[in-house]
Structure formats: structure tokens, C-alpha cells
Design a protein around this motif. Sequence first.
Motif, mmCIF file in Angstrom:
data_model
loop_
_atom_site.group_PDB
_atom_site.id
_atom_site.type_symbol
_atom_site.label_atom_id
_atom_site.label_comp_id
_atom_site.label_asym_id
_atom_site.label_seq_id
_atom_site.Cartn_x
_atom_site.Cartn_y
_atom_site.Cartn_z
ATOM 1 N N LEU A 255 35.932 33.221 46.216
ATOM 2 C CA LEU A 255 37.524 33.479 45.979
ATOM 3 C C LEU A 255 37.440 34.811 45.423
ATOM 4 C CD1 LEU A 255 40.161 32.797 45.540
ATOM 5 C CD2 LEU A 255 39.901 31.877 43.289
ATOM 6 N N GLN A 256 38.033 35.683 46.169
ATOM 7 C CA GLN A 256 38.101 37.084 46.006
ATOM 8 C C GLN A 256 39.531 37.209 45.190
ATOM 9 O OE1 GLN A 256 37.534 38.768 49.768
ATOM 10 N NE2 GLN A 256 35.710 39.440 48.979
ATOM 11 N N ILE A 257 39.459 38.115 44.285
ATOM 12 C CA ILE A 257 40.777 38.749 43.656
ATOM 13 C C ILE A 257 40.991 40.068 44.036
ATOM 14 C CG2 ILE A 257 41.978 38.884 41.470
ATOM 15 C CD1 ILE A 257 40.264 36.912 40.584
ATOM 16 N N LEU A 258 42.309 40.369 44.628
ATOM 17 C CA LEU A 258 42.481 41.548 45.175
ATOM 18 C C LEU A 258 43.631 42.130 44.199
ATOM 19 C CD1 LEU A 258 41.330 39.791 47.296
ATOM 20 C CD2 LEU A 258 42.336 41.441 49.103
ATOM 21 N N ASN A 259 43.573 43.717 44.290
ATOM 22 C CA ASN A 259 44.946 44.193 43.767
ATOM 23 C C ASN A 259 46.081 44.188 44.551
ATOM 24 O OD1 ASN A 259 44.292 46.308 45.251
ATOM 25 N ND2 ASN A 259 43.373 47.527 43.622
ATOM 26 N N SER A 260 47.118 44.922 44.467
ATOM 27 C CA SER A 260 48.174 44.881 45.296
ATOM 28 C C SER A 260 47.779 45.673 46.497
ATOM 29 C CB SER A 260 49.429 45.344 44.538
ATOM 30 O OG SER A 260 49.303 46.736 44.034
ATOM 31 N N SER A 261 46.947 46.648 46.528
ATOM 32 C CA SER A 261 46.494 47.401 47.692
ATOM 33 C C SER A 261 45.612 46.744 48.489
ATOM 34 C CB SER A 261 45.629 48.834 47.224
ATOM 35 O OG SER A 261 46.784 49.510 46.247
ATOM 36 N N GLY A 262 45.012 45.523 48.111
ATOM 37 C CA GLY A 262 44.133 44.585 48.818
ATOM 38 C C GLY A 262 42.734 44.949 48.463
ATOM 39 N N VAL A 265 38.925 43.083 43.396
ATOM 40 C CA VAL A 265 38.422 43.577 42.105
ATOM 41 C C VAL A 265 37.658 42.668 41.530
ATOM 42 C CG1 VAL A 265 40.676 44.819 41.711
ATOM 43 C CG2 VAL A 265 40.623 42.635 41.280
ATOM 44 N N LYS A 266 37.467 41.174 42.118
ATOM 45 C CA LYS A 266 36.522 40.635 41.526
ATOM 46 C C LYS A 266 36.357 39.280 42.547
ATOM 47 C CE LYS A 266 36.925 39.295 37.184
ATOM 48 N NZ LYS A 266 37.157 38.659 35.904
ATOM 49 N N MET A 268 34.674 35.536 43.032
ATOM 50 C CA MET A 268 34.290 34.365 42.212
ATOM 51 C C MET A 268 33.641 33.380 43.387
ATOM 52 S SD MET A 268 37.207 33.628 39.490
ATOM 53 C CE MET A 268 38.324 33.794 40.753
#
Lengths: 273, 313
Positions: A255-262, A265-266, A268
Motif C-alpha cells: 500500500l503506497q502513500i502518495l502526496n498530491s503530486s503522485g 512518500v511511504k 506499507m
Amino acid sequence: MAARQITATQTLEDFRTEFNALSANDFGDIATLNAGLTATSVIGAVNELYAAIAGALSFTISDGSNTQTLVNANTLLFQGTANQITATVSATDKVTYALTEDVTIAGEFTASGTGTHTLGQISFASSTIASSGTEITINDDLTMAAAKTVTTPNIKGIGSNSLAVNSNLECFGFLYAENGLFLEGSTADGFETQLNVVDPTADRTILLPNEDGTIVTSGSSAVVTGTMIAADTVAEANMANDAIGQDQLKSVVTLQILNSSGAVVKTMFGAGA
Amino acid sequence: MAVRKPLYETGGNLREMDTTMVAQIVDQAVYQYSLSPSVALSVVSSGGSLSAITDTRKSAGAQSTSATAFPGEGTTQEPQTVTVSYDKVTETRTAGSPTADTGKTWPVYYNSSGQIQAMDLADVKDTFLHPAIDLLASGSTGTQQGGTYHVSTSASVSGSTEVSGSSTAIFQDTRADTGAYAAGSIPETQDQPTTITSYYLQRITGSQITYTEPYFLDGSNNIKEFTTAAFDSLLQEWMQYTAVSSGDGYSLSYNIGSSGSGNTRGSGMADTILDGSGNYQTRKVNDDDYRAQEFPNGSAQTAATYYLRIHKS
């Protein structure tokens, strides 16, 4: 047998009877005299015997091969010196043999008696060796012949002496080792593995499992397999912090966490279904 | 168009909001805007920035006199038209400086790859801001239009606040008070109006919404629930900014006129006027003083209807 006497008041008959008894019983029947004697009177026989004894009578001593004749006036000496049998002559007609304190038997020694044979504190009785002391010390290597078995409730080593067993050492009781067990391994060299315990402060019991395998120690590295670990027993505390990676997860999903630019950032990782 | 479904926590899981939940946030955006509208209207005495509107009414014509006979109707002045201009509404625009998107400013959502991604400003516009602006710009005057304005013939309207605070009408429709004119009083005061209807500027009061707080990425890239205060503040900042400075067609503005762009708000302000050609009346004061005057008469006709409009552009 008392001496025969006739008192003054006795009769002649008493004298005849006593005399006949003296003749028949005390002097004896001349007809029974040994045929080797030729004398016909008591004195004569005594003199004949004296002559024989003081004259030519002798006897022979033999060890079975060699003979020696001892004649009248000869003396048979029983004289022992150091490391010889000591003979002691005593009355009446008695000779006592004794060994000296230190005896060396150049050849074999066999004592066939079935009783107890004693050497100092060591006794041999039948097939049993015992000691009147507290223990028997074997101050050298002890080697058992092939296929022979040492059966004992206790074996105790002293000093740096070794107990070498080329075959099996079985103990049906407890095996005590103050300084541990040294295992030579397949190569007899200067390297052994010592099996020892931390000094126990109470009775401890460590069981070796009923299975084939290799003991794992704190020095082992990468040898414990998953099959050795019981199912559902690895707890959270057993896991090192920051040690579980995605490769350890089953059917890993991310599970990837992306900032608003895609930009990621992390990420899991989790186990899949 | 990228309407997102923000994530929220339920039962320890992150779940996409349904449309109802998103709509609640949109309503909350409206409410936050209503607390401090960035496109504000105020009532001024004159010189308002919005277009002036006019009220017209008839007044009596000037009297005619003669020493010998009553002046003829043909020579007596016809009723006149009085025009009053109303320019009492001023628009003030205050964009403010909203919080810039750091990449982790806005709620997170599941993207098409199943990843958790922070919304960007475009997403926020499509999901929250523009729908909220659409509500604000509608012709309705309910709580979903909180912070916007409408015109009412009443100074006191439930759910709204009269903007001037002193019941100052932004437009009054007047007509000649025909009953005030009497032949025996010739020359009558020419302009004797009566107010038919007063119109008041009202600001709609918003309604606080209970909504589900979405989750966002904090500085450590952890997923965290917005505090209500923090998310409300973001919504307010960006609603204010969007209403003033939207570069993609969602800024708000107002206009007043009989025609114009946008949705009308509230009552149309009708300028009515009597349509008669004049009520010719005479008075003989004495043998040397004959007077005539035409009073306003006729039926009321709507000369124009003006509307307050809210326009999205």
C-alpha cells in the motif's frame, strides 16, 4: 599307665598277678616284636634301635628332580634371606614358612584358592576386586579389551588422568563430570569439544529430545529452521525491531502513500490473503 | 473532472466516503464561507458599485392659469415622470491568502491503483470547492446558499440577516399618490409619491454541518484524521479564495439590473408607474383666476423589474 608296685601287706598272689600283667602288658609279647629286630630282650632291642638310629638311618629331600640325603647328624636348615621365603623352626617338630616384606615373583603368580586373596588393601575374592580403603586408584591408563564392558555405578577421574573408552561407555545411573565432558571427535588431535554447564545453584534438568538432529548453540548462525519452531509460538517480543521485511510476508501486498503530486512518500507492506 | 472519495476511519479501517459524506463536506464548505463571505455586499447611501436602478413614478403636471377661463386640457401640462436612482449596493471582494498545497495538505483517497494518495488542489476543487460554489450560485435561498444575498420585500426574513442593519431599503417602488391630489388644492404639489414596496438586501445565514472528518498525511507521512477546526479552516480559506479569484469559472459576483448574468436572488424589484394620460382638473379661485392641472392617474404598470443576480464566472 602308672608304675606297678607291691606293697608289704600284699599277698604273693597279688604279686603273681601283678607280675603277669607286667609281663604281658607292660613289657609286651615278644612274639609281636618287629621282625627287623633280632634282640630277644628289651634291653637288647633298645640297644639294637639305638644302634640303628645312631648309625646308618637317613632321609632324602627332593624337589621332584633333584634329591638330597640327610643322614644322622646332618642339619636341615630353613634359612631365608631378603626376597626369600623365611622358615622358622619351632617346637615341637614345626617349621613355619613366611614371605619377606618385599617379594618379587619373576614369573607368573597364580593363587588358585577360591577364598579371598589380599594384596595390601586390595582383595581378590572370586571375580571381585575390593579395597579395605575407600577407593581403588588405577594410576595409569585403563584399557578394556574389545567387546568388554565396564559396569559400575560410579566412575570418577582424579587429576588429569583420562578415562579412555574405545568402544561404548554405558551408564545406567548418573554420570558426573565436574569439569565437563571433552569430546574428541573423529580425529584424535589437540582439539576437543568441551561439554560443560554453568555452575548450577540448584538441581537442574536439561532434556535432549528423542530425535535425530544437531544441537543449536548461541554460537550457531543461520541454522535454526522454521520447522524447529512450534507453530504459533513466535511472539512479538521475539521479533527484532525493524527486522521484518516485505520478503517475510506471505503473498505480500503493498500500500503506497502518495502526496498530491503522485510521489510515493511511504510504502506499507502487508501479508496477502 | 476528478471527484475523489476522501478516506475516513471506521472500525479501524480506512474507507471511502460515500456521496452523502462528501456532500456533507460540501455543505460544510458553504457554511464556512457563510461565516465570512469573501464576496460581500453592503448597503451604502449612494454610489454603490453595483449598477444603479431607477424608480419611476408620475407626478402632476404644472398648473396652467388664466384670468378669463380655465386653461384647456391641451394646453395644460401632462403629468411628468419622476425618476429616482438607487445605487445603494456595493460589492467588496477579499480573496485572502489560502494555505498552499504542500503535497500533503488535503485529504487522502484511494487512487485507481489502490494506493492512498493525497488530493491535489484540482481534486479539492472538483470534489469540494466547485460543488460548494455551485450551491452558492444557485437561485435558491436556503442554507446551502449561506453567505450569499437575496432581496426581500421584508426587512426581517427568517434565516437571513438584513444587511444594512437599519432596515435601509436598497430600492423603493413608488407611485403617485392619486388620492393626495385634489382640484381644490390646485396648484397641487406635483410630486406626491407613495411607496408601494421597499426592497431589502438580505444575507443568508449558513448552517453548521456535522460531517465525518477525512484523513490526511501528516509531516511524518502518517495517515491522520483532520481536526474539525483545521479542516474547517482550510475549507473557509479556499472557499473565500475561490469565490473571489477562481481562474476556472467559479468566482462569484453580483449584479443588479433588469437583465444580467447569473441566477436571480429573491424578489424582483418592480418599478411600477401609473399609466394614465393625466387627470385634468380645474379650479376657479375667483373671476380673474382660473387654474387647471393634470394629476397622475391610471393603472399601475410595471415599467421595469430589477433583480439581484449572483453570477459564477
